[in-house]
Design an enzyme around this catalytic site. Structure first.
Site, PDB file in Angstrom:
ATOM      1  N   ASN A   3      47.340-107.224 -50.313  1.00  0.00           N
ATOM      2  CA  ASN A   3      46.235-108.865 -51.024  1.00  0.00           C
ATOM      3  C   ASN A   3      45.828-108.625 -52.020  1.00  0.00           C
ATOM      4  O   ASN A   3      45.511-107.775 -52.454  1.00  0.00           O
ATOM      5  CB  ASN A   3      44.889-108.530 -49.468  1.00  0.00           C
ATOM      6  N   HIS A  27      41.743-109.449 -55.705  1.00  0.00           N
ATOM      7  CA  HIS A  27      40.747-109.117 -56.546  1.00  0.00           C
ATOM      8  C   HIS A  27      41.882-108.779 -57.884  1.00  0.00           C
ATOM      9  O   HIS A  27      40.623-108.651 -58.856  1.00  0.00           O
ATOM     10  CB  HIS A  27      40.100-107.903 -55.658  1.00  0.00           C
ATOM     11  N   HIS A  29      44.194-115.356 -49.605  1.00  0.00           N
ATOM     12  CA  HIS A  29      43.159-116.028 -48.941  1.00  0.00           C
ATOM     13  C   HIS A  29      42.438-117.392 -49.826  1.00  0.00           C
ATOM     14  O   HIS A  29      41.744-116.388 -50.972  1.00  0.00           O
ATOM     15  CB  HIS A  29      41.769-115.159 -48.510  1.00  0.00           C
TER      16      HIS A  29
HETATM   17  N1  PXP Z   1      42.939-109.069 -43.260  1.00  0.00           N
HETATM   18  C1  PXP Z   1      42.384-110.210 -43.474  1.00  0.00           C
HETATM   19  C2  PXP Z   1      42.538-110.485 -42.604  1.00  0.00           C
HETATM   20  C3  PXP Z   1      41.386-109.941 -44.933  1.00  0.00           C
HETATM   21  O1  PXP Z   1      40.242-111.431 -44.793  1.00  0.00           O
HETATM   22  C4  PXP Z   1      41.491-109.314 -45.693  1.00  0.00           C
HETATM   23  C5  PXP Z   1      40.587-109.476 -46.982  1.00  0.00           C
HETATM   24  O2  PXP Z   1      40.587-110.492 -47.661  1.00  0.00           O
HETATM   25  C6  PXP Z   1      42.349-107.593 -45.710  1.00  0.00           C
HETATM   26  C7  PXP Z   1      42.745-107.727 -44.800  1.00  0.00           C
HETATM   27  C8  PXP Z   1      42.321-106.699 -46.952  1.00  0.00           C
HETATM   28  O3  PXP Z   1      40.973-106.208 -47.090  1.00  0.00           O
HETATM   29  P1  PXP Z   1      40.467-105.312 -48.109  1.00  0.00           P
HETATM   30  O4  PXP Z   1      40.294-106.392 -49.370  1.00  0.00           O
HETATM   31  O5  PXP Z   1      39.396-104.822 -47.955  1.00  0.00           O
HETATM   32  O6  PXP Z   1      41.632-104.828 -48.558  1.00  0.00           O
END
Ligand code: PXP
Length: 261
Positions: free
Chosen positions: A23, A26, A59
């Site tokens: 992801n 950030h 996201h």
């Molecule tokens: N899965 C989903 C559905 C999420 O909304 C997020 C955060 O956006 C993540 C995984 C990843 O989480 P993290 O950023 O804490 O690793």
């Protein structure tokens, strides 16, 4: 054409192996802190691919606090691995998904004031609306995923409405471990294991994510029913110290270790 492979129905890159979705939200958070064009989330996504990410997760929040519409467009055009689009179940997000047709769509609950996605989606309390909501997404060829807690009611409701995938929320497990509540974390892990088993028995593909780090990933990765983990915040933070590729490679190594045991 202009379009990359982020929307195609991919043969699994690692059949039988636990996939890693990275992801990149950030990277956009850091970019947006200065209103400049860098660091560029697309560049991070392409590096993540090189480092072995099986998919890229982004996201698109209602308030666009990190990923923006133009990022989704750039990712769809350039990725060679699937894009896992995360968004709230709103009409705006539905239109965006239908325009881009990413490989998968993960529906998440969203509150304007939260710092991150705090709980799972209430599928069981919103079944009729969600059934109608996901119908066009399914018709467009997107794999639809529900980001839920391990509550059996939510898992069963996700199967009933026709979701292909559930992503189990590991946020509480991660928090309990970080706060030193080892016994409670064990119980939460057991509930996640039971949830994964139930979901797989209902023929749902099972994913997990939220709050995963080098220190807490292995017990989760060892859950045999899981097909994929989605990890963001920790990896982007770790990239400051090691660089993004080594940070991802180390996560991959720990996931594989947990599976090989
Ligand atoms: N899965 C989903 C559905 C999420 O909304 C997020 C955060 O956006 C993540 C995984 C990843 O989480 P993290 O950023 O804490 O690793």
């Amino acid at each position: 054409g202009k379009r990359g492979k982020a929307g195609m129905n991919h043969p699994l890159k690692r059949p039988g192996k636990l996939r890693l979705g990275v992801n990149i939200d950030h990277v956009a958070t850091v970019r947006n802190a200065r209103g400049s064009a860098w660091p560029d989330p697309l560049r991070a996504a392409l590096l993540a691919e090189t480092a072995g990410a099986d998919g890229i997760t982004a996201h698109l929040r209602e308030d666009r606090r990190h990923i923006r519409d133009a990022d989704i467009e750039a990712l769809m055009a350039a990725l060679t691995v699937p894009l896992y689009f995360e968004g709230a179940a709103t009409t705006e997000m539905q239109a965006i998904v239908l325009r881009h047709r990413p490989h998968a769509v993960c529906l998440v609950p969203e509150k304007r004031e939260e710092r991150t996605t705090e709980g799972g989606l209430d599928v069981s309390g919103d079944q009729a609306r969600l059934t109608d909501y996901i119908a066009p997404l399914r018709e467009a060829g997107c794999r639809v995923s529900m980001f839920i807690s391990h509550d059996p009611r939510q898992i069963e409701a996700s199967a009933r409405i026709g979701a292909a995938v559930v992503e189990l929320h590991t946020g509480l497990y991660s928090e309990l471990l970080a706060d030193g509540h080892a016994a409670l974390a064990e119980r939460e892990l057991a509930a996640l294991q039971a949830g994964a088993e139930l979901a797989a028995s209902l023929e749902l593909e099972v994913h997990a994510g939220h709050g995963l780090t080098y220190d807490n990933v292995e017990p989760i990765a060892a859950i045999p029913e899981l097909a994929e983990l989605n990890i963001g915040h920790f990896l982007i933070g770790e990239a400051i110290f090691r660089g993004l590729e080594p940070a991802i490679e180390e996560m991959r190594r720990r996931m594989d270790l947990a599976r090989d045991r």
